[in-house]
Design an enzyme around this catalytic site. Structure first.
Site, mmCIF file in Angstrom:
data_model
loop_
_atom_site.group_PDB
_atom_site.id
_atom_site.type_symbol
_atom_site.label_atom_id
_atom_site.label_comp_id
_atom_site.label_asym_id
_atom_site.label_seq_id
_atom_site.Cartn_x
_atom_site.Cartn_y
_atom_site.Cartn_z
ATOM 1 N N ASP A 54 -26.708 33.122 36.362
ATOM 2 C CA ASP A 54 -26.570 31.783 35.841
ATOM 3 C C ASP A 54 -25.206 31.582 34.958
ATOM 4 O OD1 ASP A 54 -28.058 33.546 33.907
ATOM 5 O OD2 ASP A 54 -28.278 31.619 32.524
ATOM 6 N N GLN A 55 -24.782 32.876 34.153
ATOM 7 C CA GLN A 55 -23.504 32.667 33.450
ATOM 8 C C GLN A 55 -22.182 32.606 34.323
ATOM 9 O OE1 GLN A 55 -23.836 35.951 31.021
ATOM 10 N NE2 GLN A 55 -24.489 34.717 29.226
ATOM 11 N N GLN A 56 -22.514 33.226 35.603
ATOM 12 C CA GLN A 56 -21.550 33.003 36.595
ATOM 13 C C GLN A 56 -21.374 31.644 37.452
ATOM 14 O OE1 GLN A 56 -21.738 36.450 39.092
ATOM 15 N NE2 GLN A 56 -22.406 37.918 37.557
ATOM 16 N N CYS A 57 -22.367 30.849 36.942
ATOM 17 C CA CYS A 57 -22.436 29.622 37.939
ATOM 18 C C CYS A 57 -22.679 29.816 39.492
ATOM 19 C CB CYS A 57 -21.190 28.720 37.521
ATOM 20 S SG CYS A 57 -21.028 28.328 35.671
ATOM 21 N N THR A 58 -23.468 30.725 39.709
ATOM 22 C CA THR A 58 -23.698 31.110 41.097
ATOM 23 C C THR A 58 -25.010 30.558 41.436
ATOM 24 O OG1 THR A 58 -24.553 33.426 40.475
ATOM 25 C CG2 THR A 58 -22.118 33.242 41.029
#
Length: 228
Positions: A54-58
């Protein structure tokens, strides 16, 4: 003209980057629209290593990408149809009345598609969408006069220093890039772009201010501070 899209889990932003006037001397203090990086107080870093999905915006909701990309396409079409192109002024930011449909909100200034907004931020939580405006930062690591002037003067030598994160390039010692705070070496913990634009100096100044603040616990359980 640059139009970019950024996705979150249930939110997105589609925006156009501000551009310089044709006769701008890259430092005259003329207001212009910001770019995607103007709100950042750090230089771009590795956004994938040691980060959760989620932090990688994937990870996004299924319909988010098509909605965001479609919005970006329409934003680009509106910019291209405007008589001033990338220099087109944005309409006023949307208000609560616009969201309810009580205001006109079109910002029509004579263009067939109306005035192109600067940023469109959408939220699937509540299915809301807002058009906002953000001014350019003179410390931006992407579009500030520090960066533009350095690139125009030194070209790829400047880009190499940004890639390699060095202030003095042994392969091109004749290139003396002037940094915002006159630093001779990269301050520990800061990147080349942060030093060039003055963000490193701003961070150090903020740290000094925080050091001069004495925190104390109040009897009511809250926290107070007193500047020394």
């Amino acid at each position: 003209i640059v139009v970019c899209v950024a996705l979150g889990f249930d939110s997105f932003v589609a925006m156009r980057h501000g551009v310089y006037e044709p006769d701008d001397d890259f430092g005259a203090g003329r207001q212009r629209l910001g770019c995607y990086f103007c709100n950042d107080v750090v230089a771009p870093t590795d956004s994938l290593t040691d980060r959760t999905l989620d932090q990688q915006c994937t990870v996004t909701r299924p319909g988010l990408a098509p909605v965001a990309s479609g919005t970006a396409v329409e934003l680009l079409a509106t910019v291209l149809q405007h008589p001033r192109g990338g220099l087109a002024p944005p309409p006023p930011p949307t208000t609560a009345a616009d969201s309810r449909g009580d205001g006109d909100g079109d910002g029509d200034d004579g263009s067939v598609f109306g005035a192109p907004p600067h940023q469109i931020r959408g939220y699937f939580a509540g299915f809301r969408q807002h058009a906002i405006v953000g001014q350019a930062s003179d410390m931006c690591t992407a579009c500030s006069p520090h960066v533009v002037n350095a690139y125009r003067r030194y070209g790829f030598d400047f880009a190499l220093r940004a890639f390699n994160n060095v202030l003095v390039d042994e392969e091109a010692p004749h290139v003396a890039v002037e940094v915002a705070d006159g630093a001779a070496n990269l301050p520990p913990g800061y990147s080349y772009l942060e030093t060039l634009t003055g963000l490193a100096a701003l961070h150090r100044q903020t740290d000094r201010v925080m050091e001069d603040i004495e925190w104390s616990e109040s009897e009511a359980g809250g926290s107070d501070f007193e500047a020394l």
